[in-house]
Design a protein around this motif. Structure first.
Motif, PDB file in Angstrom:
ATOM      1  N   TRP A   1      -1.739  -3.041   4.297  1.00  0.00           N
ATOM      2  CA  TRP A   1      -0.391  -3.717   3.976  1.00  0.00           C
ATOM      3  C   TRP A   1       0.237  -3.540   5.431  1.00  0.00           C
ATOM      4  N   ARG A   2       0.698  -4.930   5.870  1.00  0.00           N
ATOM      5  CA  ARG A   2       1.272  -5.127   7.025  1.00  0.00           C
ATOM      6  C   ARG A   2       2.866  -5.771   6.864  1.00  0.00           C
ATOM      7  N   CYS A   3       3.694  -5.431   7.880  1.00  0.00           N
ATOM      8  CA  CYS A   3       4.629  -6.164   7.871  1.00  0.00           C
ATOM      9  C   CYS A   3       4.806  -7.658   8.348  1.00  0.00           C
ATOM     10  N   GLN A   4       5.071  -8.688   7.553  1.00  0.00           N
ATOM     11  CA  GLN A   4       5.101  -9.884   7.709  1.00  0.00           C
ATOM     12  C   GLN A   4       6.316 -10.340   8.439  1.00  0.00           C
ATOM     13  N   SER A   5       7.574  -9.679   8.122  1.00  0.00           N
ATOM     14  CA  SER A   5       8.818 -10.423   8.715  1.00  0.00           C
ATOM     15  C   SER A   5       9.685  -9.368   8.314  1.00  0.00           C
ATOM     16  N   VAL A   6      10.507  -9.339   9.198  1.00  0.00           N
ATOM     17  CA  VAL A   6      11.837  -8.550   9.079  1.00  0.00           C
ATOM     18  C   VAL A   6      12.866  -9.555   9.080  1.00  0.00           C
ATOM     19  N   SER A   7      13.953  -9.231   8.037  1.00  0.00           N
ATOM     20  CA  SER A   7      15.184 -10.172   8.347  1.00  0.00           C
ATOM     21  C   SER A   7      16.454  -9.395   7.811  1.00  0.00           C
ATOM     22  N   SER A   8      17.539  -9.714   8.036  1.00  0.00           N
ATOM     23  CA  SER A   8      18.802  -9.058   7.905  1.00  0.00           C
ATOM     24  C   SER A   8      19.803 -10.232   7.585  1.00  0.00           C
ATOM     25  N   TYR A   9      20.993  -9.886   6.707  1.00  0.00           N
ATOM     26  CA  TYR A   9      21.910 -10.769   6.590  1.00  0.00           C
ATOM     27  C   TYR A   9      23.177 -10.080   7.192  1.00  0.00           C
ATOM     28  N   LYS A  10      23.780 -10.407   8.389  1.00  0.00           N
ATOM     29  CA  LYS A  10      24.812  -9.773   8.694  1.00  0.00           C
ATOM     30  C   LYS A  10      25.038  -8.506   8.779  1.00  0.00           C
ATOM     31  N   GLU A  11      23.787  -7.547   8.661  1.00  0.00           N
ATOM     32  CA  GLU A  11      23.951  -6.182   8.823  1.00  0.00           C
ATOM     33  C   GLU A  11      24.305  -5.575   7.728  1.00  0.00           C
ATOM     34  N   ILE A  12      24.565  -6.322   6.547  1.00  0.00           N
ATOM     35  CA  ILE A  12      24.989  -5.722   5.242  1.00  0.00           C
ATOM     36  C   ILE A  12      23.897  -4.825   4.702  1.00  0.00           C
ATOM     37  N   PRO A  13      24.108  -3.833   4.064  1.00  0.00           N
ATOM     38  CA  PRO A  13      22.960  -3.034   3.468  1.00  0.00           C
ATOM     39  C   PRO A  13      22.441  -3.785   2.236  1.00  0.00           C
ATOM     40  N   MET A  14      21.052  -4.098   2.135  1.00  0.00           N
ATOM     41  CA  MET A  14      20.388  -4.806   1.277  1.00  0.00           C
ATOM     42  C   MET A  14      20.081  -3.749   0.179  1.00  0.00           C
ATOM     43  N   THR A  15      20.513  -4.163  -0.997  1.00  0.00           N
ATOM     44  CA  THR A  15      20.563  -3.114  -2.452  1.00  0.00           C
ATOM     45  C   THR A  15      19.500  -3.281  -3.228  1.00  0.00           C
ATOM     46  N   ALA A  16      19.213  -4.699  -3.430  1.00  0.00           N
ATOM     47  CA  ALA A  16      18.328  -5.007  -4.493  1.00  0.00           C
ATOM     48  C   ALA A  16      17.388  -6.349  -4.195  1.00  0.00           C
ATOM     49  N   ALA A  17      16.280  -6.629  -4.764  1.00  0.00           N
ATOM     50  CA  ALA A  17      15.395  -7.798  -4.430  1.00  0.00           C
ATOM     51  C   ALA A  17      14.788  -7.962  -5.749  1.00  0.00           C
ATOM     52  N   ALA A  18      14.309  -9.422  -5.708  1.00  0.00           N
ATOM     53  CA  ALA A  18      13.697  -9.968  -6.770  1.00  0.00           C
ATOM     54  C   ALA A  18      12.938 -11.187  -6.407  1.00  0.00           C
ATOM     55  N   PHE A  19      11.585 -11.228  -6.931  1.00  0.00           N
ATOM     56  CA  PHE A  19      11.111 -12.829  -6.711  1.00  0.00           C
ATOM     57  C   PHE A  19      11.282 -13.601  -8.021  1.00  0.00           C
ATOM     58  N   SER A  20      11.302 -14.679  -7.627  1.00  0.00           N
ATOM     59  CA  SER A  20      11.321 -15.753  -8.886  1.00  0.00           C
ATOM     60  C   SER A  20       9.986 -15.753  -9.669  1.00  0.00           C
ATOM     61  N   GLY A  21       9.947 -16.320 -10.684  1.00  0.00           N
ATOM     62  CA  GLY A  21       8.716 -16.225 -11.264  1.00  0.00           C
ATOM     63  C   GLY A  21       7.626 -17.139 -10.679  1.00  0.00           C
ATOM     64  N   ASP A  22       7.729 -17.880  -9.989  1.00  0.00           N
ATOM     65  CA  ASP A  22       6.416 -18.391  -9.138  1.00  0.00           C
ATOM     66  C   ASP A  22       6.343 -17.855  -7.633  1.00  0.00           C
ATOM     67  N   GLY A  23       7.161 -17.112  -7.540  1.00  0.00           N
ATOM     68  CA  GLY A  23       6.955 -16.371  -6.352  1.00  0.00           C
ATOM     69  C   GLY A  23       7.529 -17.117  -4.901  1.00  0.00           C
ATOM     70  N   SER A  24       8.173 -18.250  -5.379  1.00  0.00           N
ATOM     71  CA  SER A  24       8.522 -19.237  -4.292  1.00  0.00           C
ATOM     72  C   SER A  24       9.945 -18.563  -3.761  1.00  0.00           C
ATOM     73  N   VAL A  25      10.719 -18.028  -4.243  1.00  0.00           N
ATOM     74  CA  VAL A  25      12.004 -17.739  -3.949  1.00  0.00           C
ATOM     75  C   VAL A  25      12.268 -16.216  -3.913  1.00  0.00           C
ATOM     76  N   LEU A  26      12.715 -15.682  -2.979  1.00  0.00           N
ATOM     77  CA  LEU A  26      12.964 -14.281  -2.844  1.00  0.00           C
ATOM     78  C   LEU A  26      14.518 -14.113  -2.852  1.00  0.00           C
ATOM     79  N   ALA A  27      15.145 -13.275  -3.837  1.00  0.00           N
ATOM     80  CA  ALA A  27      16.695 -12.985  -3.730  1.00  0.00           C
ATOM     81  C   ALA A  27      16.614 -11.705  -3.254  1.00  0.00           C
ATOM     82  N   VAL A  28      17.701 -11.695  -2.485  1.00  0.00           N
ATOM     83  CA  VAL A  28      17.971 -10.352  -2.001  1.00  0.00           C
ATOM     84  C   VAL A  28      19.551  -9.984  -2.118  1.00  0.00           C
ATOM     85  N   ALA A  29      19.754  -8.940  -2.371  1.00  0.00           N
ATOM     86  CA  ALA A  29      21.210  -8.581  -2.683  1.00  0.00           C
ATOM     87  C   ALA A  29      21.723  -8.072  -1.432  1.00  0.00           C
ATOM     88  N   ALA A  30      22.799  -8.567  -0.717  1.00  0.00           N
ATOM     89  CA  ALA A  30      23.338  -7.958   0.146  1.00  0.00           C
ATOM     90  C   ALA A  30      24.601  -7.342  -0.316  1.00  0.00           C
TER      91      ALA A  30
END
Lengths: 808, 600
Positions: free
Chosen positions: A528-557
């Motif tokens: 396993w390798r890190c593909q990408s790192v992202s952040s949104y306004k440096e707000i702590p990220m608390t949860a993540a979920a993929f959509s059923g087809d895997g095309s959308v990633l939802a991350v809670a900031a």
């Protein structure tokens, strides 16, 4: 509906009279396990509250019913039941009316033996009951009391023997001569008279100690009693009760005060010696059947074998969990020890090797020093096969099959030896299993010492050939520098995972490893390798979920939900504010909705519409867990009831709601107990017994009891975790090990009856004329003899009638 | 006819003086650096005896004739054929068979029963005691207590005989001894312990020398048989001194060999110079005819029943033959290993087996395994051998030579199987095919270790022993500070990190730091000052450095210049790192607007 996950170690287990079965209190039922296979044979159902103690009749049934085993069980519902647990049949009910915490029957041997010649001998039980209504008396809260109960006539025999602060566990000597309890810093011992068992002629003997006692045990034959205290000391009183018990009616004899080493005050004993090895409260004491040794156990997980004459000790080293109870069987080569991690180990006796282990679901990990959201130890759930991955105290993950109710395997995650005495410095904080169970990730945290150190590492595992067998693929140290991992999610259908952290970024991990087959083992290259790192306004990220087809990633900031394209690492959209920081996200099937909940003071449950980036509906509800199906639009929500709700008084502190996502009105609702720390999951119904292809909803409560049910079938008002439910018993057949006669000459064919009896799935045909159909059907499912007898006799009568008819 | 064979009789009374006469056999054993000398010396010595022998006056005409014959012939051990020679040191390893190692356990010594150097014509062991009777010249000497501790065995008794003595024979209980005599009378003596032996019976029947005298091997104490040069074979009843069974003219020439059967007291075998071997049964009183007659082909020097009683071994000329008596005298095997006349045969117990020992004029003693028909061992002696005896206990081996010397081998107590090669210099033997190694052998335990797994074998690997580093061992013993110090000394950053993390997990790091003494603190400080700013472990080390400075501030202040250097290094490292960070931030500040622009 499948119910399971009860603790096996709430009360000491009891062996049957031949040592081939082990009766274990599991919640409201008594489970009978085979000691040869360690498998569940049958369950005794009938109590409505937790079963607290079992007394097995030490001889088998007498005339006619040769293969019957009898036992008495007591429960907190105030009932004492008499069972034939080989069939199993409930034979008798005795209502004590008060919750029974412990009971012993001193004259069970003489009564059961003497039943044939002297029918009128009554069976008396010492019961330890809880009397909550007693209230304050002389400034003391005396809730517990010891009473004598006549089981034959179902009447209370005499008054109260003793009153205690809380209900105590009764101990009895093997011969039934002495019954005792611990009462804070003293032992109370009664000698049971052979006849005329009344509370008035029971003499109480007190033995004092300076510390609070925790357990006691009687020597099988001699006047020796051993008691353990909370500091780990073991006290052995020898020759107790000689004066008091010897002169029953007479005046108080002068006690010779000299030459009684170790005995305090005017205690009635010859000598008292103290042994000290354990560092914490003694959990059990047990004299060996050959009377030469004393076994003791405590938190260390070490059984200490004391030589009674000398005090020399040997150890059975680390069983790996704090010990609870030790039970010896009538078979001197077999005994069992119950551990706190919900396991019962059957021991081969002189050597104390573990022959078999009966293991239930592991108790939840309690980390007292961790606070708030960060400490949430999650449970992984494999939806396809229906097992859960539970982090345990001994740095492992237990894979437990919810459908079968069995322990599948254990996986050592952290390479450390577990010592129950040590404080927890390393623990598994997060377990995430991908939907198909092929990948798993664990997060382990090392707590810093005075601010130094502290390491978080992320491990990726790949499933091996067997269920529950995982091999380590990649270790990533400090995946988000020193910040904790808040959530993990696997992308369905792709080797991709996302980890979010409190430091304000999330990482997308991909596994583009190639497998090299070299000989037998498959070597993995890459990982396993890190593909990408992202952040949104440096707000702590608390949860993540993929959509059923895997095309959308939802991350809670915290309060916002950010939607990303996971492949290109591009922020697609932001959905606006929930009330509090979001704890969990879930895409609802293949629909356009995403669900989130937040906890804390501004708890809410929100369903968002992705297409127009707005709130669809929301509740102000303290939610513990949500769960969505992958294909349908149903969602299940586990909500905690606030303390003001009236249903709290009944012990139900949560509810499970099933919604259709389009509609904010719940489809169905169930109230549940101990919802704090509970989990919900939809599981594919592989058994297909209830409904074909439909999903089962699994609810695991805070104590890791669980229930599996079809949400569309179970009525709303029904309690989840019902009083009586059956587990499937496809494997329950007892493996008969031949002894004595059978080992030399082979099995007698008539013994098959017991086998048939032990399995309860025999279809009995109850027609008017059962003898006509009784032998039709498969030959291995013959009904027991007792059931056959009366129809047979009836059939004889029938013939006679026919003949008379003919003759007429 | 008899002239054809080199008779030992001819040497009777010959004074032979060997240059190595004083040489002990045990010396020969140690004589390893010059192996050829032992073989060459005798041939040099051979030149002298004829001159000496002329002075000797023989007693009989026949023997005089023999002397003349011998003067022209070499009677002495000849060189063995080249293929029989022991080749070199290294070949000896081939020779090391179980049999040779057995014979090597015998320690040799030399005995001179008389100082006249008269040939020892016959040797015999007592069946139940360790008495040895040796016939030499006119006396039969009985030795006792033959052991290695005493170099010269004590002379137990000397049997008085009027003329040349032949063929001493013990009774089965060892109480009586009988011997033949040149004048034909057979005398029977008793052997009391304290008194000199007394002649009990004198059996007169032979007119010539009674060369063969023997008690039956079985428990038949009142019988005796004798045979002599007058070709008379007699079985005697001892108490009455009367012959029970007498065969005059049993052979057509001298009877020089005879033996009782081991299975019947009434069956005997005799061998004669008329090349025949005859079996006699005293129960069949059929006049002069024998039960069985076998032609050996050479004048028979020695004859012997093998232990089964069904086989007879005969020696004559340089051949030994084995016959099956039960099958009517069928030849079973013939051995021709000696270069010269085989003079005597005896049975020997080798471990659990029985061997046939044969001695010859050529100086060789050979051990013949008659169950496999193989010569298993061979020993060379520096003189022609005339007689051989092997004690019933299997511990003593005696050979008699024609020069009066007796070579004796006494078995050491322990049967050293793995004795080093070459202790017996003139020991060599035909290498045997390798036997399956016995359990006593070290090879037994090592067998199969070098075996390679074949295709399709399932290989179970032995779990490799985990070799723990010292700090791991110390951690295992909960010696936390020692573990920290030992790992700091290794200077390996990764192991140091691992140990530090383990200490954190055990909640022992702070305690360790506060317990370090000054030298150990220096070690830690120097390590921290080197590694503190490495990016992958900086977070840990910055925290650690802070704590170390905080806890051990006083020790550092009073720690001397070395400590100060470490702290100064640390400070400069940190200052440098801050510098680096600052410049990196500057670069980031410059790049980020560019990235934003590029992103758009």
């Amino acid at each position: 509906m499948i119910v399971g996950g009860q603790s096996l170690v709430t009360s000491p287990p009891v062996f049957s009279h031949d040592g081939k079965k082990l009766l274990v209190c599991t919640g409201c039922t008594v489970s009978v396990f085979s000691t040869t296979t360690g498998m569940l044979i049958t369950e005794l159902e009938g109590h409505t509250e937790r079963v607290t103690s079992i007394v097995v009749v030490p001889v088998a049934g007498t005339v006619g019913t040769k293969f019957s085993d009898y036992c008495w069980t007591a429960s907190l519902d105030g009932m004492i039941f008499y069972w034939d647990f080989s069939t199993p049949d409930l034979l008798k009910k005795v209502n004590v009316q008060l919750p029974v915490h412990s009971f012993v029957i001193p004259n069970i041997l003489s009564a059961s033996l003497g039943r044939s010649d002297k029918a009128s001998q009554n069976l008396y039980a010492f019961i330890s009951v809880e009397d909550a209504n007693k209230g304050v008396e002389n400034g003391k809260h005396l809730h517990g009391s010891i009473q004598i109960y006549d089981l034959t006539n179902s009447t209370r025999a005499g008054g109260v023997l003793a009153e205690t602060h809380k209900p105590e566990t009764l101990a009895i000597s093997k011969s039934g001569e002495f019954v005792g309890i611990k009462k804070q810093k003293q032992l109370n011992i009664w000698r049971v008279p052979n006849k005329n068992l009344k509370s008035v002629n029971m003499k109480k003997l007190k033995l004092h100690h300076t510390r609070t006692l925790s357990c006691l045990a009687f020597h099988p034959t001699k006047c020796i009693v051993a008691a353990g205290d909370v500091s780990g000391r073991i006290l052995i009183w020898r020759g107790f009760g000689k004066m008091r018990h010897s002169q029953d009616g007479g005046g108080k004899m002068k006690i010779d005060m000299g030459d009684r080493p170790g005995v305090r005050g005017e205690d009635d004993a010859d000598s008292c010696s103290t042994w000290h090895w354990h560092s914490s409260e003694i959990k059990f004491l047990m004299f060996s059947s050959d009377e030469a040794y004393l076994f003791s156990g405590a938190k260390e997980g070490v059984i200490v074998v004391w030589q009674l004459d000398t005090g020399n000790k040997t150890y059975k080293p680390n069983i790996g969990s704090p010990l609870m109870y030790f039970t010896d069987s009538p078979d001197p080569s077999l005994s069992c020890v119950s551990c706190e991690d919900n396991q019962i180990h059957l021991l081969r006796m002189p050597s104390m090797d573990i022959i078999k282990s009966i293991s239930g679901i592991k108790p939840p990990l309690i980390l007292s020093e961790l606070q708030g959201d960060r400490s949430r130890v999650t449970i992984g759930c494999d939806r396809s096969i229906g097992f859960v991955a539970l982090p345990t105290k001994d740095y492992r993950i237990q894979f437990f099959s919810l459908l079968d109710g069995t322990d599948i395997s254990h996986l050592q995650v952290i390479e450390r030896n577990y010592d129950p005495v040590d404080e927890t410095t390393v623990f598994i904080s997060l377990v995430e299993v991908s939907d198909d169970g092929s990948m798993m990730s664990t997060v382990e945290e090392k707590l810093p010492e005075m601010g130094i150190g502290g390491l978080i590492s992320l491990k990726f595992w790949i499933r091996g050939s067997h269920t529950g067998q995982y091999t380590l693929s990649t270790i990533i140290y400090e995946p988000h520098n020193n910040a904790g991992v808040s959530d993990m999610a696997f992308c369905p259908g792709r080797s991709m995972a996302v980890s979010t952290s409190y430091c304000g970024n999330f990482k997308v991990w991909v596994n583009n490893s190639s497998f090299i087959h070299s000989g037998d083992d498959i070597q993995e290259k890459g990982g396993w390798r890190c593909q990408s790192v992202s952040s949104y306004k440096e707000i702590p990220m608390t949860a993540a979920a993929f959509s059923g087809d895997g095309s959308v990633l939802a991350v809670a900031a915290e309060t916002k939900i950010t939607l990303w394209d996971p492949l290109n690492n591009v922020l697609v959209a932001i959905i606006g504010d929930s009330l509090g920081p979001i704890r969990q996200l879930a895409f609802v099937g293949s629909s356009e909705y995403i669900m989130s909940f937040s906890s804390g003071t501004k708890a809410d449950l929100v369903v968002w519409n992705i297409s127009n980036l707005s709130t669809h509906w929301s509740y102000k509800l303290l939610v513990e867990d949500i769960c969505c199906t992958r294909s349908e639009t149903r969602v299940a929500v586990l909500a905690l009831l606030s303390s003001s709700d009236k249903s709290i008084s009944t012990g139900k502190d949560g509810m499970v709601l099933v919604f259709d996502v389009e509609n904010p009105i719940p489809v169905s609702t169930w109230f549940v107990k101990k919802a704090k720390g509970g989990r919900l999951s939809f599981i594919n119904n592989k058994l297909g017994e209830a409904t074909d292809g439909k999903l089962l909803l699994a609810y695991i409560n805070g104590e890791h009891n669980y229930v599996l049910f079809d949400p569309s079938n179970v009525k709303e008002q029904e309690d989840l975790i019902p009083k009586s439910a059956r587990r499937p018993q496809s494997y329950a057949h007892d493996e008969n090990v031949s002894h004595g006669y059978a080992s030399i000459y082979g099995e007698l064919p008539s013994f098959d009856l017991t086998k048939a009896r032990s399995s309860d799935s025999i279809p009995f045909v109850s027609s008017e004329r059962p003898w006509e159909t009784i032998f039709s059907g498969s030959s291995h499912a013959l009904p027991p003899l007792s059931k056959l007898c009366s129809p047979f006799l009836e059939s004889l009568l029938e013939k006679a009638e026919k003949q008379t008819v003919l003759s007429q | 006819m008899y002239l054809q064979s080199p008779l030992p009789l001819g040497n009777c009374g010959t004074r032979l003086c060997f240059p190595y006469e004083e040489l002990d056999v045990s010396d020969l054993n140690d004589w390893t650096p010059r192996p050829w000398l032992a073989l060459q010396n005798p041939s040099e010595a051979v030149t002298r005896p004829p001159a000496l022998s002329t002075e000797y006056t023989t007693k009989t005409k026949r023997s005089e004739a023999m002397m003349a014959d011998e003067a022209t012939r070499r009677v002495f051990p000849t060189e063995p054929a080249s293929h029989l020679r022991p080749r070199s040191r290294s070949v000896k390893s081939l020779v090391s068979t179980p049999e040779s190692s057995f014979w090597r356990t015998f320690r040799s010594s030399t005995l001179h029963p008389s100082y006249l150097h008269l040939p020892i014509t016959s040797l015999s062991f007592s069946p139940n005691s360790s008495l040895l009777a040796a016939a030499s010249s006119t006396s039969v000497r009985v030795f006792s207590s033959l052991s290695l501790s005493e170099y010269d065995p004590t002379l137990f008794a000397t049997l008085p005989l009027p003329d040349l003595a032949y063929s001493p024979s013990f009774r089965c209980d060892g109480a009586l001894i009988a011997a033949g005599c040149e004048n034909g009378a057979v005398r029977v003596f008793d052997l009391p312990n304290d008194k000199p032996p007394k002649t009990l019976r004198r059996l007169n029947a032979h007119s010539c020398a009674s060369r063969v005298v023997g008690f039956p091997l079985l428990d038949h104490k009142l019988r005796l048989f004798s045979a002599g040069d007058d070709a008379l074979f007699v079985q005697w009843d001892l108490p009455t001194e009367t012959p029970l069974f007498s065969v005059p003219g049993a052979h057509r020439d001298y009877i020089r060999a005879g033996a009782p059967s081991p299975v019947s007291p009434d069956v005997f075998v005799t061998g004669s110079y008329d090349h025949t071997v005859k079996i006699w049964d005293a129960r069949v009183n059929s006049g002069t005819s024998s039960v069985l007659s076998i032609n050996h082909g050479h004048p028979v020097e020695s004859v012997l029943f093998l232990p089964s009683g069904g086989l007879v071994a005969t020696a004559g000329g340089n051949t030994i033959k084995i016959w099956d008596v039960i099958a009517g005298g069928k030849p079973v095997y013939s051995v021709e290993t000696h270069n010269k006349t085989v003079t005597a045969l005896t049975l020997a117990k080798v471990r659990d087996d029985t061997r046939l020992l044969s001695v010859s004029i050529d100086g060789y003693l050979k051990s013949f395994d008659f169950s496999r028909f193989k010569i298993t061992h061979s020993m060379r002696y520096p003189a022609p051998l005339l007689s051989v005896a092997f004690s019933p206990t299997g511990t003593i081996r005696v050979v008699g030579t024609n020069n009066g010397a007796m070579y004796m081998g006494i078995k050491k107590k322990k049967d050293e199987f793995e004795d080093q090669v070459g202790s017996d210099d003139f020991a060599w033997s035909v290498p045997l095919p390798e036997k399956p190694t016995s359990r006593k052998n070290i090879r037994y335990f090592k067998r199969g270790q070098s075996e390679k797994p074949s295709e399709g074998d399932f290989i179970i690997k032995r779990p490799e022993k985990v070799k723990l580093k010292e700090h791991d061992r110390l951690l295992r013993k909960f010696l936390h500070k020692d573990a920290l110090v030992s790992v700091l000394k290794t200077q390996q950053t990764t192991s140091i990190m691992a140990v530090l993390e383990e200490l954190v997990a055990r909640r022992k790091l702070i305690k360790c730091i506060s317990n370090l003494d000054n030298d150990e603190l220096k070690l830690l400080l120097s390590f921290i000052s080197k590694k503190a700013t490495q990016p992958w472990c900086a977070r840990f080390f910055m925290d650690l450095a802070k704590w170390v400075l905080e806890i051990r501030a006083e020790d550092i202040r009073s720690g001397g210049p070395e400590m100060a250097v470490h702290v100064r290094n640390l400070r400069s490292m940190v200052a440098h790192e801050i510098q680096v960070q600052r410049s990196l931030q500057e670069i980031q500040g410059m790049i980020s607007p560019l990235l934003v622009i590029a992103g758009k």
